[in-house]
Design a protein around this motif. Structure first.
Motif, mmCIF file in Angstrom:
data_model
loop_
_atom_site.group_PDB
_atom_site.id
_atom_site.type_symbol
_atom_site.label_atom_id
_atom_site.label_comp_id
_atom_site.label_asym_id
_atom_site.label_seq_id
_atom_site.Cartn_x
_atom_site.Cartn_y
_atom_site.Cartn_z
ATOM 1 N N ASP A 64 0.831 -1.211 0.000
ATOM 2 C CA ASP A 64 0.000 0.000 0.000
ATOM 3 C C ASP A 64 0.863 1.257 0.000
ATOM 4 O O ASP A 64 0.592 2.214 -0.737
ATOM 5 N N ILE A 65 1.872 1.247 0.840
ATOM 6 C CA ILE A 65 2.779 2.402 0.930
ATOM 7 C C ILE A 65 3.498 2.610 -0.396
ATOM 8 O O ILE A 65 3.602 3.740 -0.891
ATOM 9 N N PHE A 66 3.969 1.540 -1.008
ATOM 10 C CA PHE A 66 4.657 1.616 -2.299
ATOM 11 C C PHE A 66 3.727 2.220 -3.357
ATOM 12 O O PHE A 66 4.118 3.123 -4.096
ATOM 13 N N ASP A 67 2.493 1.731 -3.417
ATOM 14 C CA ASP A 67 1.521 2.253 -4.385
ATOM 15 C C ASP A 67 1.270 3.747 -4.164
ATOM 16 O O ASP A 67 1.186 4.521 -5.120
ATOM 17 N N ASP A 68 1.169 4.154 -2.904
ATOM 18 C CA ASP A 68 0.965 5.579 -2.594
ATOM 19 C C ASP A 68 2.145 6.422 -3.054
ATOM 20 O O ASP A 68 1.963 7.543 -3.556
ATOM 21 N N LEU A 69 3.357 5.908 -2.896
ATOM 22 C CA LEU A 69 4.535 6.650 -3.328
ATOM 23 C C LEU A 69 4.571 6.810 -4.844
ATOM 24 O O LEU A 69 4.994 7.853 -5.351
ATOM 25 N N ILE A 70 4.118 5.803 -5.565
ATOM 26 C CA ILE A 70 4.037 5.930 -7.027
ATOM 27 C C ILE A 70 3.002 6.981 -7.399
ATOM 28 O O ILE A 70 3.241 7.837 -8.258
ATOM 29 N N LEU A 71 1.854 6.941 -6.753
ATOM 30 C CA LEU A 71 0.819 7.948 -7.028
ATOM 31 C C LEU A 71 1.336 9.350 -6.750
ATOM 32 O O LEU A 71 1.071 10.280 -7.522
ATOM 33 N N ASP A 72 2.073 9.525 -5.664
ATOM 34 C CA ASP A 72 2.644 10.835 -5.350
ATOM 35 C C ASP A 72 3.591 11.295 -6.447
ATOM 36 O O ASP A 72 3.565 12.455 -6.861
ATOM 37 N N ALA A 73 4.442 10.396 -6.927
ATOM 38 C CA ALA A 73 5.394 10.744 -7.985
ATOM 39 C C ALA A 73 4.665 11.146 -9.266
ATOM 40 O O ALA A 73 5.007 12.144 -9.904
ATOM 41 N N VAL A 74 3.653 10.379 -9.634
ATOM 42 C CA VAL A 74 2.906 10.656 -10.865
ATOM 43 C C VAL A 74 2.104 11.952 -10.732
ATOM 44 O O VAL A 74 2.086 12.774 -11.646
ATOM 45 N N GLU A 75 1.472 12.151 -9.589
ATOM 46 C CA GLU A 75 0.697 13.378 -9.390
ATOM 47 C C GLU A 75 1.586 14.614 -9.458
ATOM 48 O O GLU A 75 1.177 15.646 -9.986
ATOM 49 N N GLY A 76 2.803 14.505 -8.946
ATOM 50 C CA GLY A 76 3.739 15.625 -9.042
ATOM 51 C C GLY A 76 4.067 15.970 -10.490
ATOM 52 O O GLY A 76 4.196 17.140 -10.848
ATOM 53 N N LEU A 77 4.191 14.968 -11.333
ATOM 54 C CA LEU A 77 4.480 15.193 -12.752
ATOM 55 C C LEU A 77 3.258 15.668 -13.527
ATOM 56 O O LEU A 77 3.386 16.399 -14.510
ATOM 57 N N GLU A 78 2.076 15.248 -13.108
ATOM 58 C CA GLU A 78 0.856 15.591 -13.843
ATOM 59 C C GLU A 78 0.581 17.088 -13.863
ATOM 60 O O GLU A 78 -0.086 17.581 -14.766
ATOM 61 N N ARG A 79 1.086 17.809 -12.885
ATOM 62 C CA ARG A 79 0.853 19.257 -12.860
ATOM 63 C C ARG A 79 1.426 19.935 -14.098
ATOM 64 O O ARG A 79 0.829 20.866 -14.630
ATOM 65 N N ARG A 80 2.596 19.463 -14.564
ATOM 66 C CA ARG A 80 3.229 20.071 -15.740
ATOM 67 C C ARG A 80 3.086 19.253 -17.006
ATOM 68 O O ARG A 80 3.204 19.781 -18.106
ATOM 69 N N TRP A 81 2.847 17.961 -16.879
ATOM 70 C CA TRP A 81 2.895 17.064 -18.034
ATOM 71 C C TRP A 81 1.598 16.274 -18.201
ATOM 72 O O TRP A 81 1.621 15.119 -18.611
ATOM 73 N N GLY A 93 10.965 10.482 -25.204
ATOM 74 C CA GLY A 93 12.135 10.797 -26.021
ATOM 75 C C GLY A 93 12.784 12.113 -25.641
ATOM 76 O O GLY A 93 13.286 12.834 -26.507
ATOM 77 N N ILE A 94 12.761 12.448 -24.348
ATOM 78 C CA ILE A 94 13.362 13.689 -23.881
ATOM 79 C C ILE A 94 14.348 13.377 -22.765
ATOM 80 O O ILE A 94 14.392 12.265 -22.248
ATOM 81 N N ASP A 95 15.135 14.370 -22.395
ATOM 82 C CA ASP A 95 16.090 14.223 -21.302
ATOM 83 C C ASP A 95 15.330 14.229 -19.965
ATOM 84 O O ASP A 95 14.421 15.041 -19.785
ATOM 85 N N PRO A 96 15.686 13.346 -19.043
ATOM 86 C CA PRO A 96 15.000 13.312 -17.742
ATOM 87 C C PRO A 96 15.038 14.647 -17.005
ATOM 88 O O PRO A 96 14.114 14.956 -16.241
ATOM 89 N N GLU A 97 16.070 15.455 -17.242
ATOM 90 C CA GLU A 97 16.172 16.772 -16.586
ATOM 91 C C GLU A 97 14.992 17.674 -16.965
ATOM 92 O O GLU A 97 14.612 18.536 -16.180
ATOM 93 N N GLU A 98 14.430 17.485 -18.145
ATOM 94 C CA GLU A 98 13.293 18.303 -18.568
ATOM 95 C C GLU A 98 12.037 18.022 -17.737
ATOM 96 O O GLU A 98 11.166 18.864 -17.617
ATOM 97 N N LEU A 99 11.953 16.823 -17.168
ATOM 98 C CA LEU A 99 10.780 16.448 -16.372
ATOM 99 C C LEU A 99 10.915 16.871 -14.910
ATOM 100 O O LEU A 99 9.925 16.945 -14.202
ATOM 101 N N SER A 100 12.135 17.093 -14.461
ATOM 102 C CA SER A 100 12.365 17.394 -13.038
ATOM 103 C C SER A 100 11.909 18.786 -12.666
ATOM 104 O O SER A 100 11.843 19.691 -13.366
#
Length: 121
Positions: free
Chosen positions: A13-30, A114-121
């Motif tokens: 459960d904790i692992f799944d929540d951490l993935i959701l947190d990571a994805v939600e953080g990216l969804e704001r810009r992407w 197909g982009i550099d990971p730095e662009e997503l950070s």
């Protein structure tokens, strides 16, 4: 269960929540780029002799895999699969695991786009 008693959270459960947190953080810009991407978790990677370039490894241990999807009549959406046990094994604590998951998600999404990971950070 009384409100004063915390609910039991499994490691899964904790692992799944951490993935959701990571994805939600990216969804704001992407949001547009993430719209069709699926995320999945498997406890351990499949037992293969050789892994393709779509697999993110630490040493020779797979941490995640990108399945790019297939457009067309029977479309299959892109999928990023994270392997829970290898990621947990590499983390010192929960904060370290959250950072590791975030880095793996960014790396795999950058590979998909197909982009550099730095662009997503």
């Amino acid at each position: 269960m009384p409100a004063s008693v915390p609910l039991f959270r499994t490691r899964r459960d904790i692992f799944d929540d951490l993935i959701l947190d990571a994805v939600e953080g990216l969804e704001r810009r992407w949001a547009d780029e993430l719209a069709g991407v699926e995320f999945a978790v498997e406890d351990v990677p499949p037992d293969l002799n050789v892994y393709d370039t779509d697999v993110l490894e630490d040493g020779e241990v797979p941490l995640a895999r990108l399945l790019p999807g297939r457009p067309g009549r029977q479309a299959v959406p892109p999928r990023i699969v994270l392997y829970r046990r290898p990621l947990e094994f590499r983390a010192v604590d929960r904060d370290d695991l959250a950072d590791l998951i975030n880095n793996v998600v960014i790396e795999q999404l950058a590979n998909l786009l197909g982009i550099d990971p730095e662009e997503l950070s």
